[in-house]
Every structure is written in structure tokens, then in C-alpha cells.
Design an enzyme around this catalytic site. Structure first.
Site: not given
Ligand code: RIB
Length: 298
Positions: A10, A243
Site C-alpha cells: 500500500n 508488522d
Molecule cells: O499495519 C500497518 C499497515 O496497515 C499500514 O502500513 C497500512 O497500509 C495497512 O495495511
């Protein structure tokens, strides 16, 4: 062992706000910045920075050049990413004064994964290779079923929780890395011990890592139960903290660290990430994690 991360990419438009916009309100933001993001891309970068051999698969749109560049400079193989005409994935993110965020997603090309792409991609991986998934692309059921038949080890970060997850046979998953809210949605339980207990009852072969925000994180494999506290840092932006945690945790266990050490490394990495702005750009290097020497709280 190779890692295939079949996931989203994204462009994040990040608005710094006094408070999250309310129903019916028009709010002026203090700043608007553009970053590379997507749970998939962020996790690939975290895995690569933590030392794993990572292949990212997915689809970018017309505006995807910057995303490919970011992955490549971070050491991620991008040869399995399709470039499609049309808009790519996008996230509109509000970050408030406390560093908390709320995210509005537009799937774009992330929702154009084809059966042909799935078959072609998975053919390049063998039994024992790790497949990592989140829930921001289409085709998850087909990816899980095909990868399982090939003997791949599957890790799932069921984020964001959505209908598509109900189609997946979770007994095919070896690693589940999720936060408390996702755990509640998957089990109907509120307390972390209950969430772990229920997930273990339903999927006894699955090792679960549950992140608990300020309360740290827990690991449970049916026998061993571990807890890791957080590190107290100034919070600038929590985007991509989960993440970063997922990527560093998986890369650590893959290179043979104990789950306890992997939790520690992942927590340090995500603490560094929350002290910085943006998603992908906030992910630290392994060297930075190595010299981070605060003591955990809680
Ligand atoms: O976890 C964070 C991410 O969630 C962001 O970078 C956004 O793009 C969504 O996917």
C-alpha cells in the site's frame, strides 16, 4: 529455508491530527505524509531486516514503483510481484497526539491476485519453506490449500479480521500471530488466557503468539507458555508495530532462536518502530535491535 510472503502493498497517506475525525466533522490535519506500507510489505521488510531470505508476492498498480524500490533496497526479492494497470492499494491513516492510529483501506490491486498467479508462485517453493499471510489480499483459501499440499509451513497474521478468514482451514496453519482484538474475534473470548486455551483446543498443532499492546506478548504451543514485557519508549506512531513484531519474530525462530529469545527480539524491534514515524520506514535494522538495551516493563 526460504520465506514467501504473499501479501499487500500500500501507499500510506498519513495525516497527523489532534484527534481522530468524528462522525459529521471536518477536521484540518497538521501534516500529511506519504509512506510505503501495507501489512504485507511491512512484514517482508521486517523479515529481511531481521536476516531472512524473503520473496514477496502480490500485485501493485500504476503507482507501485516506489513500493518495489523500497522492498528491493531492503533486500526483498520482488520478482513475484505482478504490475497491473489501475490503482494500487492505499491506506488513509490518522495518527493522533498519542501516536495511536486508525486506518482506512482501499484494496486496489491487492484484490486482483489470480489463480494462475497463485499456482505459478507456489510452484517455486518446496516443503519446509515458510509462507506468511495477512488478510489484505484476495485468494487466501486457495493460497493456504495449495501451500499446505506442497508441504510449506504456514504462518498467518489474521489482520485485519474479515469474512475471508472464515473460508480458511486454520488447522493447516502452524503459526498464528495476532493481537488481542483479533484473538477475541476468532474465539469469542475476551481474556488472553482463554483466547490461547480456545485456539489450542481448536488447533492443537498451531503455535500462537498473542500481542497484548502495553501488556506485552505471550507465546503458547500447548506446553510452553511464555510472557514478554514491552520496552518503554516515547510513542510517536504505532503504525506497523505489529508488522515489525511479526517479521522479527518469525525470522528469529527460523534461524533457530528459542521462542523466548524470538519474543524478546520482536518486542525490541517493535518498540523501536513505535518511536518513529511511518510504517515501512520505521522498521529498524537487526544492528539497531542488537544494541537496544532497555529492560522490559511488565
Ligand atoms: O499495519 C500497518 C499497515 O496497515 C499500514 O502500513 C497500512 O497500509 C495497512 O495495511
Amino acid at each position: 529455508m526460504k520465506v514467501l510472503n504473499f501479501g499487500s502493498l500500500n501507499i500510506d497517506l498519513v495525516f497527523s491530527v489532534e484527534h481522530f475525525v468524528r462522525e459529521g466533522e471536518t477536521l484540518a490535519s497538521e501534516k500529511m505524509e506519504k509512506f510505503c506500507g501495507g501489512k504485507g510489505l511491512n512484514q517482508s521488510i521486517a523479515l529481511a531486516k531481521a536476516g531472512a531470505e524473503v520473496y514477496h508476492a502480490g500485485c501493485v498498480g500504476d503507482d507501485g514503483g516506489i513500493l518495489l524500490e523500497m522492498l528491493e533496497t531492503s533486500g526483498v526479492d520482488t520478482s513475484l510481484i505482478r504490475k497491473l494497470p489501475g490503482p494500487g492499494g492505499m491506506a488513509m491513516i490518522q495518527v493522533d497526539k498519542q501516536g495511536s492510529n486508525c486506518i482506512l483501506l482501499y484494496g486496489g490491486s491487492n484484490q486482483s491476485v489470480s489463480s494462475e498467479q497463485i499456482a505459478k508462485t507456489l510452484k517455486q517453493f518446496a516443503a519446509g519453506d515458510l509462507l506468511l499471510l495477512q488478510n489484505e489480499i484476495n485468494g487466501l483459501k486457495e493460497i493456504v490449500d495449495t501451500a499446505f499440499d506442497r508441504g510449506m509451513v504456514i504462518a498467518l497474521n489474521p489482520s485485519p479480521v474479515g469474512k475471508q478468514l472464515q473460508e480458511i482451514d486454520l488447522s493447516k496453519i502452524s503459526w498464528l500471530i495476532l493481537n488481542e482484538i483479533e484473538g477475541q474475534e476468532l474465539t469469542g473470548e475476551c481474556k488472553s488466557e482463554k483466547i490461547l486455551e480456545k485456539l489450542h483446543q481448536k488447533y492443537p498443532g498451531c503455535r500462537v503468539v498473542l500481542t497484548l499492546g502495553k501488556k506485552g506478548s505471550v507465546y503458547f504451543d500447548g506446553t510452553e507458555l511464555l510472557h514478554q514485557g514491552i520496552y518503554s519508549v516515547p510513542v510517536v506512531d504505532t503504525t506497523a508495530a505489529g508488522d515489525t513484531f511479526t517479521g522479527f519474530f518469525l525470522a528469529s525462530v527460523m534461524r533457530g532462536e528459542t521462542p523466548s529469545k524470538a519474543l524478546e527480539i520482536a518486542s525490541k524491534a517493535s518498540s523501536i518502530a513505535v518511536s518513529r514515524k511511518g510504517a515501512a520506514p520505521s522498521i529498524p535494522s537487526m544492528e539497531e535491535v542488537g544494541v537496544f538495551d532497555l529492560k522490559p516493563v511488565g
